[in-house]
Design a protein around this motif. Structure first.
Motif, PDB file in Angstrom:
ATOM      1  N   TYR A  26      52.587  -4.467  18.600  1.00 16.72           N
ATOM      2  CA  TYR A  26      51.197  -4.678  18.986  1.00 16.72           C
ATOM      3  C   TYR A  26      51.167  -6.296  18.761  1.00 16.72           C
ATOM      4  O   TYR A  26      51.499  -6.562  17.477  1.00 16.72           O
ATOM      5  CB  TYR A  26      50.256  -3.937  17.909  1.00 16.72           C
ATOM      6  CG  TYR A  26      48.615  -4.325  18.862  1.00 16.72           C
ATOM      7  CD1 TYR A  26      48.293  -4.047  19.839  1.00 16.72           C
ATOM      8  CD2 TYR A  26      47.837  -5.046  17.788  1.00 16.72           C
ATOM      9  CE1 TYR A  26      46.957  -4.242  20.295  1.00 16.72           C
ATOM     10  CE2 TYR A  26      46.700  -5.487  18.193  1.00 16.72           C
ATOM     11  CZ  TYR A  26      46.268  -5.032  19.463  1.00 16.72           C
ATOM     12  OH  TYR A  26      44.868  -5.443  19.953  1.00 16.72           O
ATOM     13  N   ASP A  29      45.180  -9.650  18.731  1.00 14.31           N
ATOM     14  CA  ASP A  29      43.925  -9.595  19.808  1.00 14.31           C
ATOM     15  C   ASP A  29      43.923 -10.954  20.619  1.00 14.31           C
ATOM     16  O   ASP A  29      43.117 -11.110  21.256  1.00 14.31           O
ATOM     17  CB  ASP A  29      42.878  -9.395  18.981  1.00 14.31           C
ATOM     18  CG  ASP A  29      42.831  -8.117  18.366  1.00 14.31           C
ATOM     19  OD1 ASP A  29      43.904  -7.203  18.436  1.00 14.31           O
ATOM     20  OD2 ASP A  29      42.045  -8.008  17.359  1.00 14.31           O
ATOM     21  N   TYR A  53      47.219   2.893  23.082  1.00 11.79           N
ATOM     22  CA  TYR A  53      47.315   2.568  21.879  1.00 11.79           C
ATOM     23  C   TYR A  53      45.872   2.483  21.092  1.00 11.79           C
ATOM     24  O   TYR A  53      45.850   2.806  20.014  1.00 11.79           O
ATOM     25  CB  TYR A  53      48.247   1.178  21.456  1.00 11.79           C
ATOM     26  CG  TYR A  53      47.717  -0.094  22.563  1.00 11.79           C
ATOM     27  CD1 TYR A  53      48.150  -0.344  23.830  1.00 11.79           C
ATOM     28  CD2 TYR A  53      46.666  -1.059  22.180  1.00 11.79           C
ATOM     29  CE1 TYR A  53      48.058  -1.282  24.643  1.00 11.79           C
ATOM     30  CE2 TYR A  53      46.414  -1.921  23.046  1.00 11.79           C
ATOM     31  CZ  TYR A  53      47.036  -2.160  24.220  1.00 11.79           C
ATOM     32  OH  TYR A  53      46.870  -3.183  24.902  1.00 11.79           O
ATOM     33  N   ASP A  54      44.804   2.038  21.991  1.00 16.75           N
ATOM     34  CA  ASP A  54      43.624   1.902  21.146  1.00 16.75           C
ATOM     35  C   ASP A  54      42.833   3.257  21.235  1.00 16.75           C
ATOM     36  O   ASP A  54      41.846   3.257  20.475  1.00 16.75           O
ATOM     37  CB  ASP A  54      42.711   0.973  21.890  1.00 16.75           C
ATOM     38  CG  ASP A  54      42.694   1.286  23.840  1.00 16.75           C
ATOM     39  OD1 ASP A  54      43.431   2.122  24.063  1.00 16.75           O
ATOM     40  OD2 ASP A  54      42.113   0.612  24.352  1.00 16.75           O
ATOM     41  N   TYR A  59      45.581   1.567  16.129  1.00 17.48           N
ATOM     42  CA  TYR A  59      45.031   0.730  16.879  1.00 17.48           C
ATOM     43  C   TYR A  59      43.608   1.089  17.502  1.00 17.48           C
ATOM     44  O   TYR A  59      43.116   0.340  18.557  1.00 17.48           O
ATOM     45  CB  TYR A  59      46.159   0.001  17.853  1.00 17.48           C
ATOM     46  CG  TYR A  59      47.417  -0.284  17.356  1.00 17.48           C
ATOM     47  CD1 TYR A  59      47.260  -1.670  16.539  1.00 17.48           C
ATOM     48  CD2 TYR A  59      48.509   0.238  16.991  1.00 17.48           C
ATOM     49  CE1 TYR A  59      48.201  -1.932  15.899  1.00 17.48           C
ATOM     50  CE2 TYR A  59      49.658  -0.143  16.547  1.00 17.48           C
ATOM     51  CZ  TYR A  59      49.569  -1.265  15.778  1.00 17.48           C
ATOM     52  OH  TYR A  59      50.493  -1.646  15.241  1.00 17.48           O
ATOM     53  N   ARG A  62      41.127  -1.391  19.345  1.00 17.49           N
ATOM     54  CA  ARG A  62      41.748  -2.867  19.291  1.00 17.49           C
ATOM     55  C   ARG A  62      41.627  -3.214  20.890  1.00 17.49           C
ATOM     56  O   ARG A  62      41.875  -2.575  21.873  1.00 17.49           O
ATOM     57  CB  ARG A  62      42.854  -2.976  18.900  1.00 17.49           C
ATOM     58  CG  ARG A  62      43.206  -2.712  17.331  1.00 17.49           C
ATOM     59  CD  ARG A  62      42.200  -3.617  16.402  1.00 17.49           C
ATOM     60  NE  ARG A  62      43.180  -4.925  16.374  1.00 17.49           N
ATOM     61  CZ  ARG A  62      44.152  -5.155  15.255  1.00 17.49           C
ATOM     62  NH1 ARG A  62      44.273  -4.301  14.373  1.00 17.49           N
ATOM     63  NH2 ARG A  62      44.522  -6.328  15.408  1.00 17.49           N
ATOM     64  N   ARG A  63      41.332  -4.651  21.090  1.00 11.56           N
ATOM     65  CA  ARG A  63      41.553  -5.195  22.226  1.00 11.56           C
ATOM     66  C   ARG A  63      42.688  -6.377  22.374  1.00 11.56           C
ATOM     67  O   ARG A  63      42.373  -7.322  21.684  1.00 11.56           O
ATOM     68  CB  ARG A  63      40.303  -5.730  22.831  1.00 11.56           C
ATOM     69  CG  ARG A  63      39.296  -4.621  22.999  1.00 11.56           C
ATOM     70  CD  ARG A  63      38.770  -4.796  24.556  1.00 11.56           C
ATOM     71  NE  ARG A  63      38.002  -3.472  24.717  1.00 11.56           N
ATOM     72  CZ  ARG A  63      38.848  -2.448  25.555  1.00 11.56           C
ATOM     73  NH1 ARG A  63      39.764  -2.515  26.486  1.00 11.56           N
ATOM     74  NH2 ARG A  63      38.030  -1.317  25.555  1.00 11.56           N
ATOM     75  N   TYR A 149      40.694   1.808  28.354  1.00  9.25           N
ATOM     76  CA  TYR A 149      41.877   1.931  27.555  1.00  9.25           C
ATOM     77  C   TYR A 149      42.829   1.154  27.733  1.00  9.25           C
ATOM     78  O   TYR A 149      43.015   0.781  28.958  1.00  9.25           O
ATOM     79  CB  TYR A 149      42.363   3.402  27.378  1.00  9.25           C
ATOM     80  CG  TYR A 149      41.263   4.175  26.668  1.00  9.25           C
ATOM     81  CD1 TYR A 149      41.190   4.611  25.032  1.00  9.25           C
ATOM     82  CD2 TYR A 149      40.254   5.150  27.268  1.00  9.25           C
ATOM     83  CE1 TYR A 149      40.426   5.475  24.729  1.00  9.25           C
ATOM     84  CE2 TYR A 149      39.497   6.056  26.571  1.00  9.25           C
ATOM     85  CZ  TYR A 149      39.527   5.977  25.244  1.00  9.25           C
ATOM     86  OH  TYR A 149      38.519   7.032  24.840  1.00  9.25           O
TER      87      TYR A 149
END
Ligand code: ADA
Length: 578
Positions: A26, A29, A53-54, A59, A62-63, A149
């Protein structure tokens, strides 16, 4: 070799299914995608493919940017094509450090072409980004009422292909009575020949060779007969296969023999009227997001069958091909639509947005054209279709779909039925409405009396507008309920209110001849955003599911099931899934 998880498949072509566990990193951001170097990445983690992953604990929410990596053993000197069945929101694909494709169409199946190389082990990197950016990803924005997502949503396959290979073999039913079909064989490659020899085999039977078939615009057209034709319908979902081969390559396509049409007031399947009863369904699960395990797809269809449904509206994006395969096999009827949610006039005025819509819609039709379950194409859910600015894009989309596929119905879900400007364009009028849910009676905790009169008003309006001869679908209607919330008043958000609401709606749909279809909103609860609509979306979920997000039935499950099942018996319909 038939390792693929969905049709089409291949017996001659070498295909490696790449689903499994990949290296993962990852990048945070705020990665700069334009300057991103993938040379010295340290892949400290592992991620499943497919997965997002989000939705994972590490994570969650997360973006940002992530990179997935795997290695593929490949024949030196052979070109390859990587088939992605769908991901989001944006990706760049690199092979041996070279960018080979970018894609910004969430949920779309697409191909990345890989030039031949001498090394036998090739590195495949997929950079995925889930940040909102209307320029880079015009189709998905934060104001939508479902979660966007990041990750590889669906299967990935590595195909080794000949310089000229088969892209698809599209099957169209020409004559139901004798099983005559048309097969359009689309070729892929740099230098396509002017004519080509093609071998076909239907249902594993005897091969026939067609010499010197003319290649026009990259495709050759055949007309042939299925030797033992059997009809596809929900109650008899018979399927056929055709293997199409050229020198060095083949494809196995599966199809069904059936027709769909709209006549005055009716949707006709194989010439007989059918009433569509079912749900809007998101591909969603709290732990997997849209990357649903195969078992979940099967379970969802078991539940829909138990509910007495024959219809799924694939809201609001191109569907997982594994799901469509299952619908083919089990006899469900499907409305598939391209990604859209509440876009406004300003969107329709942006060229990049319009082009992306057309591109995704085109891909959807091409990808799903052989699924007999798909009977209807849709687009732009709840767009601002009463704005003048919508007319050119709606017209362009309808024309594009009709040109690509004149054999299915075209529709879109409007929430502006009283002043929509585009309904005359489509075959089926489809309306989303929430009378008695988004209601304005301050003093009435149970405004159920709004529901049926509203449906009658809609039908009367369509008749007044000269649209009364088009089939009519309630493409969304429903009420929210928090799983487990049993309330003596049976007021808003209680399972009781939802059950009473859906009972009224289902009864109306079953008994009113002018309602040709119902897609209740929605099959199960799904994650959305809290911030802009905190009060309307407790838990940051859209809670209008008849099941919750883990597929636990609410009270409305039994109610809807009772009405759908009795209704279906009373309608005497043979159009129930197997
Ligand atoms: C709209 C929309 C759905 C959902 C629904 C709701 O009709 O198409 O995606 O947001 O409203 O729950 O209000």
């Amino acid at each position: 070799m038939e390792l693929m998880t969905a049709y089409p498949r291949h017996r001659v072509r070498s295909v490696q299914m790449l689903d499994g566990v990949w290296d993962f990193v990852y990048l945070g951001d705020d990665a700069d995608l334009a300057a991103l170097s993938t040379d010295a990445l340290r892949f400290g983690e592992r991620a499943a493919v497919p997965s997002v992953y989000d939705a994972s604990p590490a994570y969650a929410g997360r973006r940002g940017t992530a990179v997935y990596r795997t290695f593929v053993a490949s024949t030196p000197g052979t070109r390859a094509r990587v088939h992605f069945h769908g991901l989001g929101l944006w990706c760049r694909v690199l092979v041996d450090g070279q960018a080979v494709a970018e894609n910004s169409l969430p949920y779309s199946g697409f191909w990345a072409d890989v030039p031949p190389a001498e090394q036998p082990l090739r590195e495949l990197l997929v950079v995925v980004d889930n940040r909102f950016d209307p320029e880079r990803v015009p189709l998905f924005e934060q104001f939508f009422d479902f979660y966007a997502y990041g990750g590889i949503y669906r299967s990935v396959e590595w195909h080794e292909v000949a310089p000229v290979c088969i892209e698809r073999a599209r099957v169209t039913t020409l004559d139901l009575s004798d099983g005559t079909i048309q097969v359009d064989v689309t070729l892929n490659g740099q230098d396509l020949p002017q004519s080509i020899d093609i071998t076909t085999s239907i249902d594993g039977g005897e091969s026939a060779t067609w010499r010197d078939c003319k290649v026009v615009d990259g495709a050759a057209r055949l007309q042939l007969r299925v030797p033992e034709p059997t009809l596809w319908s929900p109650s008899t979902p018979n399927l056929h296969t055709i293997q199409v081969a050229i020198e060095g390559d083949d494809i196995v396509e599966r199809f069904g023999l059936r027709t769909v049409a709209a006549s005055e007031h009716e949707i006709l399947l194989n010439g007989e009227p059918v009433k569509l009863l079912g749900y809007c369904r998101h591909e969603a699960h709290p732990q997997f997001g849209p990357a649903l395990p195969h078992a979940q797809l099967v379970q969802d269809l078991q539940l829909l069958r138990d509910l007495g449904c024959n219809f799924v509206r694939g809201s609001h994006y191109p569907q997982d091909p594994r799901f469509l395969d299952l619908c083919d096999e089990l006899g469900f009827l499907v409305w598939e639509e391209s990604l859209g949610w509440g876009q406004k006039a300003a969107h329709f005025e942006r060229q990049s947005f319009c082009d992306a819509q057309v591109e995704q819609t085109t891909l959807m039709v091409r990808n799903s054209a052989n699924h007999p379950c798909v009977i209807m194409w849709g687009f732009l859910n709840e767009g601002e279709s009463n704005s003048e600015a919508s007319v050119p894009l709606y017209t362009r989309l309808v024309e594009t779909i009709r040109e690509l596929d004149p054999t299915r119905l075209v529709t879109y879900a409007t929430n502006r039925p009283f002043n929509d400007l585009n309904l005359a364009l489509v075959d089926v009028v489809s309306v989303n409405c929430y009378p008695g849910w988004y209601a304005s009676h301050d003093a009435d905790p149970r405004p159920l009396g709004d529901v049926v009169p509203h449906i009658h008003r809609l039908l009367a309006h369509m008749a007044e507008q000269g649209l009364g001869d088009k089939p009519f679908i309630l493409s969304e209607i429903g009420a929210g309920a928090i799983y487990g919330w049993r309330d003596p008043l049976a007021a808003h958000w209680s399972e009781g209110y939802q059950a009473d609401y859906l009972e009224l709606v289902c009864r109306e749909a079953v008994t009113n001849d002018r309602v040709n279809g119902l897609a209740l909103w929605q099959f199960c609860d799904c994650r959305t955003y809290a911030s802009p609509r905190a009060l309307g979306r407790p838990r940051a979920f859209n809670n209008k599911g008849t099941l919750d997000e883990y597929r636990r039935p609410k009270q409305a499950y039994e109610t809807a099931k009772q009405v759908f099942r009795t209704g279906r018996r009373e309608l005497g319909s043979t159009h129930s899934p197997k």
